[in-house]
Design an enzyme around this catalytic site. Structure first.
Site, PDB file in Angstrom:
ATOM      1  N   HIS A  22       0.660  -1.532   0.417  1.00  8.88           N
ATOM      2  CA  HIS A  22      -0.114   0.013  -0.187  1.00  8.88           C
ATOM      3  C   HIS A  22       0.476   1.457  -0.234  1.00  8.88           C
ATOM      4  O   HIS A  22       0.513   2.022  -0.439  1.00  8.88           O
ATOM      5  CB  HIS A  22      -0.901   0.262   0.922  1.00  8.88           C
ATOM      6  N   ASP A 400      -6.389 -10.253  -4.409  1.00  6.53           N
ATOM      7  CA  ASP A 400      -6.925  -9.436  -5.892  1.00  6.53           C
ATOM      8  C   ASP A 400      -6.163 -10.478  -6.801  1.00  6.53           C
ATOM      9  O   ASP A 400      -6.311 -10.593  -7.836  1.00  6.53           O
ATOM     10  CB  ASP A 400      -6.056  -8.627  -6.225  1.00  6.53           C
TER      11      ASP A 400
END
Length: 481
Positions: A22, A400
């Site tokens: 992130h 994901d």
């Protein structure tokens, strides 16, 4: 409630949780914003544990610092300043504590900046800090979500939390075949193995249930605040999916990767101080023919099972191609069956190949000798490979990554996906098949990789679709929260 003046210097505050996956894309977007609007101020704020790993030489773990581009780094506390460890802290402690402590300490950061005469005019946050818009709203500042995964994943999650959870869960029920698919609004039929793994979680006892709980809170917040959503993708890659959720304006700003290897955000690695000497593996690559090396890396989070590591080693060796394998410290004992059970640790050569504990991935992917990338399909790694024109062998693990693998194989044609056996392991024969297909002479996959490299470059070039979106975001006042 404080109100942000309508006419003042733009000051964007980027906020992330302390995970490397992130921090890196958020830092890179922050750098792009500063380039697009040199008059803007940018402050970057992550939890103290991440801040400490970014800047280990600071006199105190929460000290401020400024990088060469002029970005100010000010940490907040999530209540786990030494880092969150589920074994030590328990699985159920993170979400509530991080939210409560984070809201308080981030609010203090915003207040300190205002007191210095440089008030924040906009907040940009990533998805595991879904409480950030509450802080922004308290201070009268608009917020924007930076979605660091593909638009397709955003769309799947949105529909999961808006009436399609049962249909998605049914795909993972006993009796559903591997070819079973679901039709979601705005998306093509999606097979089970192309869905984010999180949507298969139904039990609160699941070890990753906290992720689905945090995503549920995030999308509830999105419904309430309706922020702008910036997505690390580009129009040519996901043109229809970017409009699959008409309730939100999804603005493609990617691929957000360093433009070159000299970019200070190009080799951020929070888990290893770079004690490995790049000279060794770069010289090793220099001695290899063009497109002859298989590069292997599976990210910084999940450990590889002993069986998977052995199947991987045997499959790679069977291809006959030399490989450069990044094995994290916890996974660095890779046995060579021809050496009577001895082990090779990271940083040593294994026959004609090499195993390292860390490498500068962008430098490696940019090297002429690298012919393909065997990857877990983390979105950051995938975009780095895409922008360097390196075809991929996709070995997705969780979250994901299955959707990313679907994009790589079905949407881009820039790689092939390795299929797993009943134990979830890619066996040596399947890995060999995939590597030989990508490294072979037919050129189809490699040609597609080159094509998508060009399209990605066009998107971020001056006047490209993503470049326009970043410039618009960096220079224009956004609606209030």
């Amino acid at each position: 409630m404080e109100s942000a003046p309508s006419q003042q210097q733009q000051h964007l505050l980027f906020v992330t949780n302390p995970m490397q996956g992130h921090i890196n894309p958020a830092r890179r977007l922050a750098a792009r914003v500063m380039t697009s609007n040199p008059n803007a101020r940018v402050t970057f704020c992550t939890a103290i544990s991440g801040h400490r790993r970014l800047f280990p030489s600071l006199s105190s773990p929460d000290a401020e610092t400024v990088d060469g581009a002029g970005v100010l780094y000010m940490p907040y506390s999530d209540g786990f300043d030494e880092g969150y460890n589920p074994v030590v802290h328990g699985l159920g402690t993170y979400k509530a504590r991080a939210r409560e402590t984070g809201r308080e300490t981030l609010s203090a950061v915003v207040s300190r900046l205002a007191a210095r005469g440089v008030p924040v005019t906009r907040v940009v946050y990533t998805f595991l800090v879904g409480w950030v818009p509450e802080v922004a709203r308290l201070h009268g500042v608009p917020a924007a979500l930076y979605w660091i995964q593909p638009a397709a994943v955003f769309a799947v999650y949105y529909h999961y939390f808006h009436g399609h959870d049962a249909a998605l869960a049914a795909l993972f029920a006993d009796g559903s075949g591997s070819d079973a698919s679901v039709q979601l609004p705005g998306l093509p039929p999606v097979k089970r193995d192309a869905l984010p793994s999180v949507v298969s979680i139904t039990s609160p006892d699941h070890r990753h249930y906290m992720i689905i709980a945090m995503m549920r809170e995030l999308f509830a917040s999105l419904d309430e605040h309706r922020p702008t959503v910036l997505v690390n993708t580009f129009d040519a890659l996901e043109p229809d999916v970017l409009r699959a959720v008409p309730q939100f304006e999804l603005s493609a700003v990617g691929p957000v990767v360093p433009a070159d290897d000299d970019d200070p955000t190009s080799s951020s690695d929070l888990f290893l101080r770079r004690h490995d000497d790049a000279k060794a593996y770069m010289e090793w690559l220099d001695a290899k023919p063009d497109r002859s090396v298989v590069y292997v890396s599976f990210g910084s989070i999940l450990s590889m099972s002993a069986r998977q590591a052995e199947e991987m080693r045997r499959g790679l060796k069977a291809t006959g191609w030399p490989y450069l394998w990044v094995a994290r410290e916890r996974d660095n004992n890779i046995k060579d069956s021809d050496s009577s059970g001895t082990t090779t640790t990271a940083g040593e050569q294994l026959g004609s190949s090499m195993v390292v504990e860390w490498c500068d991935q962008l430098r490696v992917l940019s090297h002429r000798a690298v012919g393909c990338f065997v990857t877990h399909c983390g979105w950051n790694s995938t975009l780095e490979s895409l922008t360097r024109g390196v075809p991929m062998v996709a070995v997705p693990q969780w979250t994901d990554q299955p959707t990313v693998a679907w994009l790589v194989e079905e949407r881009m044609g820039a790689g092939v996906r390795a299929r797993v056996d009943a134990e979830g392991v890619v066996d040596r024969g399947e890995l060999r098949r995939c590597v030989e297909l990508v490294m072979g002479d037919d050129g189809e996959v490699r040609a597609q990789a080159a094509l998508w490299k060009e399209r990605a470059s066009e998107a971020v070039a001056p006047g490209g679709t993503s470049d326009k979106n970043i410039r618009a975001f960096a220079s224009v006042e956004q609606p209030g929260v």
